[in-house]
Design an enzyme around this catalytic site. Structure first.
Site, PDB file in Angstrom:
ATOM      1  NE  ARG A  59      -0.502  -8.634   2.515  1.00  0.00           N
ATOM      2  CZ  ARG A  59      -0.389  -7.823   3.210  1.00  0.00           C
ATOM      3  NH1 ARG A  59      -2.050  -8.923   3.193  1.00  0.00           N
ATOM      4  NH2 ARG A  59      -0.301  -7.204   3.867  1.00  0.00           N
TER       5      ARG A  59
ATOM      6  CE1 TYR B 299       0.118  -6.048  -1.701  1.00  0.00           C
ATOM      7  CE2 TYR B 299      -0.955  -4.021  -1.210  1.00  0.00           C
ATOM      8  CZ  TYR B 299      -0.548  -5.597  -1.039  1.00  0.00           C
ATOM      9  OH  TYR B 299      -0.483  -5.948  -0.166  1.00  0.00           O
TER      10      TYR B 299
ATOM     11  CB  SER C 121      -0.671  -3.816   7.824  1.00  0.00           C
ATOM     12  OG  SER C 121      -2.032  -2.653   7.100  1.00  0.00           O
TER      13      SER C 121
ATOM     14  CE  LYS D  64      -6.887  -3.430   5.364  1.00  0.00           C
ATOM     15  NZ  LYS D  64      -6.243  -4.267   5.409  1.00  0.00           N
TER      16      LYS D  64
ATOM     17  CG  HIS E  33      -7.420  -2.821  10.174  1.00  0.00           C
ATOM     18  ND1 HIS E  33      -5.927  -2.392  10.125  1.00  0.00           N
ATOM     19  CD2 HIS E  33      -7.343  -3.988   8.891  1.00  0.00           C
ATOM     20  CE1 HIS E  33      -5.442  -2.954   9.456  1.00  0.00           C
ATOM     21  NE2 HIS E  33      -6.160  -4.208   8.237  1.00  0.00           N
TER      22      HIS E  33
ATOM     23  NE  ARG F  60      -2.144  -0.998   3.284  1.00  0.00           N
ATOM     24  CZ  ARG F  60      -1.559  -0.312   4.641  1.00  0.00           C
ATOM     25  NH1 ARG F  60      -1.740   1.072   4.049  1.00  0.00           N
ATOM     26  NH2 ARG F  60      -1.494  -1.118   5.097  1.00  0.00           N
TER      27      ARG F  60
ATOM     28  CG  ASP G 226      -7.806  -7.683   6.778  1.00  0.00           C
ATOM     29  OD1 ASP G 226      -6.727  -7.237   7.671  1.00  0.00           O
ATOM     30  OD2 ASP G 226      -8.486  -6.578   5.690  1.00  0.00           O
TER      31      ASP G 226
ATOM     32  CB  CYS H 143       0.123  -6.458  14.094  1.00  0.00           C
ATOM     33  SG  CYS H 143       1.885  -5.518  13.284  1.00  0.00           S
TER      34      CYS H 143
HETATM   35  N1  GTP Z   1       6.130 -13.460  17.246  1.00  0.00           N
HETATM   36  C1  GTP Z   1       4.690 -13.931  16.537  1.00  0.00           C
HETATM   37  N2  GTP Z   1       4.560 -12.940  15.294  1.00  0.00           N
HETATM   38  C2  GTP Z   1       3.282 -12.873  15.052  1.00  0.00           C
HETATM   39  C3  GTP Z   1       2.084 -13.807  15.268  1.00  0.00           C
HETATM   40  N3  GTP Z   1       1.169 -14.212  15.037  1.00  0.00           N
HETATM   41  C4  GTP Z   1       1.311 -13.885  13.593  1.00  0.00           C
HETATM   42  N4  GTP Z   1       2.849 -13.386  13.459  1.00  0.00           N
HETATM   43  C5  GTP Z   1       3.360 -12.378  12.391  1.00  0.00           C
HETATM   44  O1  GTP Z   1       2.886 -11.745  11.787  1.00  0.00           O
HETATM   45  C6  GTP Z   1       3.334 -10.959  10.450  1.00  0.00           C
HETATM   46  C7  GTP Z   1       2.091 -10.749  10.175  1.00  0.00           C
HETATM   47  O2  GTP Z   1       1.138 -12.080  10.425  1.00  0.00           O
HETATM   48  P1  GTP Z   1      -0.759 -12.020  10.129  1.00  0.00           P
HETATM   49  O3  GTP Z   1      -1.193 -12.642  10.746  1.00  0.00           O
HETATM   50  O4  GTP Z   1      -0.827 -11.862   8.928  1.00  0.00           O
HETATM   51  O5  GTP Z   1      -0.842  -9.968  10.583  1.00  0.00           O
HETATM   52  P2  GTP Z   1      -2.522  -8.993   9.750  1.00  0.00           P
HETATM   53  O6  GTP Z   1      -2.844  -8.457  10.607  1.00  0.00           O
HETATM   54  O7  GTP Z   1      -3.642 -10.594   9.603  1.00  0.00           O
HETATM   55  O8  GTP Z   1      -1.785  -8.480   8.578  1.00  0.00           O
HETATM   56  P3  GTP Z   1      -2.631  -7.885   7.211  1.00  0.00           P
HETATM   57  O9  GTP Z   1      -3.201  -8.972   6.393  1.00  0.00           O
HETATM   58  O10 GTP Z   1      -1.250  -7.097   6.677  1.00  0.00           O
HETATM   59  O11 GTP Z   1      -4.143  -6.938   7.688  1.00  0.00           O
HETATM   60  C8  GTP Z   1       3.643 -13.191  10.543  1.00  0.00           C
HETATM   61  O12 GTP Z   1       4.846 -12.953   9.502  1.00  0.00           O
HETATM   62  C9  GTP Z   1       2.636 -13.736  11.621  1.00  0.00           C
HETATM   63  O13 GTP Z   1       4.142 -15.318  11.350  1.00  0.00           O
HETATM   64  C10 GTP Z   1       2.491 -14.024  17.069  1.00  0.00           C
HETATM   65  O14 GTP Z   1       1.446 -14.406  17.652  1.00  0.00           O
HETATM   66  N5  GTP Z   1       3.629 -13.850  17.685  1.00  0.00           N
HETATM   67  O1  OAA Z   2      -4.389  -4.139   2.191  1.00  0.00           O
HETATM   68  C1  OAA Z   2      -3.424  -4.913   1.977  1.00  0.00           C
HETATM   69  O2  OAA Z   2      -2.251  -4.425   0.861  1.00  0.00           O
HETATM   70  C2  OAA Z   2      -3.579  -6.098   2.892  1.00  0.00           C
HETATM   71  C3  OAA Z   2      -3.789  -6.048   4.229  1.00  0.00           C
HETATM   72  O3  OAA Z   2      -4.625  -6.493   4.242  1.00  0.00           O
HETATM   73  C4  OAA Z   2      -2.824  -4.733   5.187  1.00  0.00           C
HETATM   74  O4  OAA Z   2      -2.498  -3.558   4.713  1.00  0.00           O
HETATM   75  O5  OAA Z   2      -3.874  -4.677   6.340  1.00  0.00           O
HETATM   76 MN    MN Z   3      -3.848 -10.656   7.273  1.00  0.00          MN
END
Ligand code: GTP
Ligand code: OAA
Ligand code: MN
Length: 619
Positions: free
Chosen positions: A404, A236, A287, A245, A265, A97, A312, A289
């Site tokens: 992704r 993207y 994002s 989003k 979110h 983004r 999400d 996290c």
């Molecule tokens: N150390 C640690 N890393 C974590 C944990 N949960 C997720 N991660 C890492 O954080 C990164 C993002 O995790 P996602 O669950 O994909 O995050 P998201 O909030 O869905 O991200 P978006 O899709 O961008 O909104 C990945 O590399 C995970 O492996 C956790 O409990 N501990």
């Molecule tokens: O919107 C995107 O590119 C992917 C996503 O879920 C975020 O960044 O939170």
């Molecule tokens: Mn996600």
């Protein structure tokens, strides 16, 4: 008046004065006149060679896939290992983004607020008009109707995106209820959100297309008052899948403000405790996290079960009984690949067994995919996300850190049976979180709704690769909505307070931090499946069966209230996970005060009172 201004259908007069249908050929019988006229007006601006109205059928999906295999946008993965799945390699300049190219064009700058890039709507229309003018030349314009939320749900909303990217069409087909069913729900009295998308790469006759067309100039623009989205220059996902989003958060948050609900979110999960009681939890993390991971969590605590509803976005609305009900408006996952492995998120690994589009991951010699963290050891040889040879000795990652997977939610083995209930599910607990190496404890409970809103409003988190910018830099990300709130963030806080005041049974609110580190920079908490220990405490608190300890920053778990048996954690680590250092928190309070000051008078007095009360508790 600019061509770009959204006009009523009867006002559209094309230069040739032809009926709108002639300029939007192929419209299905029964398509609403408002949609046909809008499509015609966008076609006359962007001048595509052809218009295709998408019905969401398998046949259409196959045709588009075939087309993208021919142009090189997609590479087919080994069908024996990853059936009906594809790799897309983006342009190196188009992999995340672009927050500094994302604009909220409200009439008043103060309505966008200091966390958004504001542009005057008329100025933005004048900027966009020449960019979109002829921008689809040599390409096909796809008309992509979609429903956010189950078709016909009282909580759902409709939209139509036009785009010149087949990648966007196919991705939207995975991520939303896309096609004829959604279009059929639009009649001339129906509200629907128009979203215009162009990669901004017109083709001259005879010019060969590139695999990932895009433009160095990017504008991701939102017009909250007229509920319009105009996105230029990027393909993207976060910039181009406008249902996600742009609509379901930025525009929907404004609709929600005006209509008394919340567009957030947040992931949504269904949790069953050992006694069989069912809870629903919504959680907001910035994002990259941990939303997708928590949404697919496999509990390590015996007797607990977690099922997935969304990963999400959540739309939440007070119901007639004064409870907060939520739907997942999406129908698929656009998940972060790196870090997703059998040991961390086995459910995601199972979900992407086939029928998946992978973007910017690496490819194995056997024609399957790979990314950092998928397996413990990297294969001896890969083709990296740029298409170059890669071996483990190289310093660069094989997959882009923001690579992704795009996959339909129904493929998720832990999808809950009520995940697409049109009435939504009742939310019992809300969790806010961020990525903080220090200061913020593993979990803390808010004293009440107002304190919960304070916790949400003051979330800060280290930047990740999900957006362009410096990874690791700490920033305030209130409600994990800093890049996604379509209006003034302080008004968002006020709106949360107002919605909370109408609830008879408000969800309990918590803050978590899975990412606290020790002095050597190692994560103190094992995370992933072990997060179920924290979830169990949270829901035991909701039930009234777990003990808490009052602290200056909220209610912490009493000693022994979180089961730590079997964890490889020394007692010192446990203490560090919950350490509340008054000096660090006083610094935090000063940072919040400074942050609040940026919003001036718009900060709700309740939050200023929370801040002052916290300051007093910390001395
Ligand atoms: N150390 C640690 N890393 C974590 C944990 N949960 C997720 N991660 C890492 O954080 C990164 C993002 O995790 P996602 O669950 O994909 O995050 P998201 O909030 O869905 O991200 P978006 O899709 O961008 O909104 C990945 O590399 C995970 O492996 C956790 O409990 N501990
Ligand atoms: O919107 C995107 O590119 C992917 C996503 O879920 C975020 O960044 O939170
Ligand atoms: Mn996600």
């Amino acid at each position: 008046m600019s061509l770009l201004a959204r006009t009523a259908p009867t006002q559209i007069v094309t230069p040739e004065r032809r009926p709108a249908e002639r300029l939007a050929p192929g419209a299905p019988a029964g398509a609403a006149a408002s949609v046909v006229a809008w499509v015609a007006s966008i076609a006359s601006l962007t001048t595509p060679d052809e218009i295709v109205w998408c019905d969401g059928s398998l046949r259409e999906n196959d045709l588009l896939t075939k087309l993208m295999l021919e142009t090189g946008t997609l590479t087919r993965l080994n069908p024996e290992l990853r059936p009906n799945s594809f790799l897309a390699r983006g342009d190196e300049s188009d992999v995340a983004r672009v927050e500094d190219r994302t604009f909220i064009c409200s009439a008043l700058e103060s309505d966008a607020g200091p966390t958004n890039n504001w542009r005057d709507p008329a100025e933005m229309r004048a900027t966009l008009e020449p960019l979109f003018s002829g921008s689809m030349r040599g390409r096909t314009m796809y008309v992509v109707p979609f429903s956010m939320g189950p078709l016909g749900s009282p909580l759902a909303k409709l939209g139509v995106q036009v785009t010149d990217s087949p990648y966007v069409v196919v991705s939207t087909g995975l991520m939303t209820r896309m096609g004829a069913g959604a279009l059929a729900l639009i009649d001339d009295d129906t509200e629907w959100v128009p979203a215009v998308h162009s990669v901004g790469a017109p083709l001259e006759s005879g010019q060969r297309d590139v695999a990932w067309p895009c433009n160095g100039t990017k504008y991701i623009s939102h017009f909250p008052e007229t509920r319009e989205i105009w996105s230029f220059g990027s393909a993207y996902g976060g910039n181009a899948l406008l249902a996600k989003k742009a609509f379901a958060l930025r525009i929907a948050s404004v609709m929600a403000r005006d209509e008394g609900w919340l567009a957030e979110h947040m992931l949504i999960i269904k949790v069953t405790n050992p006694a069989g009681r069912v809870f629903h939890v919504a959680a907001a993390f910035p994002s990259a996290c941990g939303k997708t991971n928590l949404a697919m969590l496999q509990p390590t605590v015996p007797g607990w079960r977690v099922e997935t509803i969304g990963d999400d976005i959540a739309w939440l609305r007070p119901d007639a009984e004064g409870r907060l009900r939520a739907i997942n408006p999406e129908a698929g996952f656009f998940g972060v690949a790196p870090g997703t492995g059998v040991s961390t998120n086995p459910v995601a690994i199972d979900t992407v067994w086939g029928n998946t589009i992978f973007t910017n991951v690496a490819m194995r010699d056997d024609g399957d995919v790979w990314w950092e963290g998928m397996t413990e050891h990297a294969p001896e040889h890969l083709v990296d996300w740029r298409g170059e040879d890669w071996t483990p000795s190289l310093a660069t990652p094989a997959a882009h850190p923001n690579s992704r997977f795009t996959v339909a939610a129904r493929q998720c083995p832990t999808i809950a049976n009520d995940w697409d209930d049109p009435e939504g599910v009742v939310i019992d607990a809300i969790i806010f979180g961020g990525r903080r190496a220090s200061t913020v404890p593993l979990v803390v409970e808010a004293r009440d709704w107002e304190h919960g809103v304070y916790l949400g409003a003051t979330i800060s988190s280290e930047r990740t690769a999900a957006a362009e910018g410096t990874v690791g830099e700490l920033r305030r990300d209130p409600f994990a909505m800093a890049p996604f709130c379509g209006y003034n963030m302080a008004d968002h806080w006020a709106h949360w307070l107002e919605v909370g005041a109408t609830l008879e049974k408000a969800p309990a609110v918590f803050q978590v931090n899975w990412f606290r580190k020790d002095a050597d920079g190692r994560f103190l908490w094992p995370g992933f499946g072990e997060n179920s220990r924290v979830l169990a405490w949270i829901l035991d608190r909701v039930e009234g069966t777990a003990d808490g300890l009052d602290s200056p920053i909220g209610v912490l778990p009493a000693p022994g209230a979180i089961d730590t048996s079997g964890l490889d954690l020394d007692p010192g680590d446990w203490d560090k996970l919950f350490e509340v250092d008054p000096t660090a928190h006083r610094r935090e309070v000063d940072g919040v005060a400074e942050f609040f000051a940026g919003f001036g008078e718009r900060v709700p007095s309740q939050l200023t009172a929370q801040l002052e009360a916290l300051r007093t508790r910390l001395v």
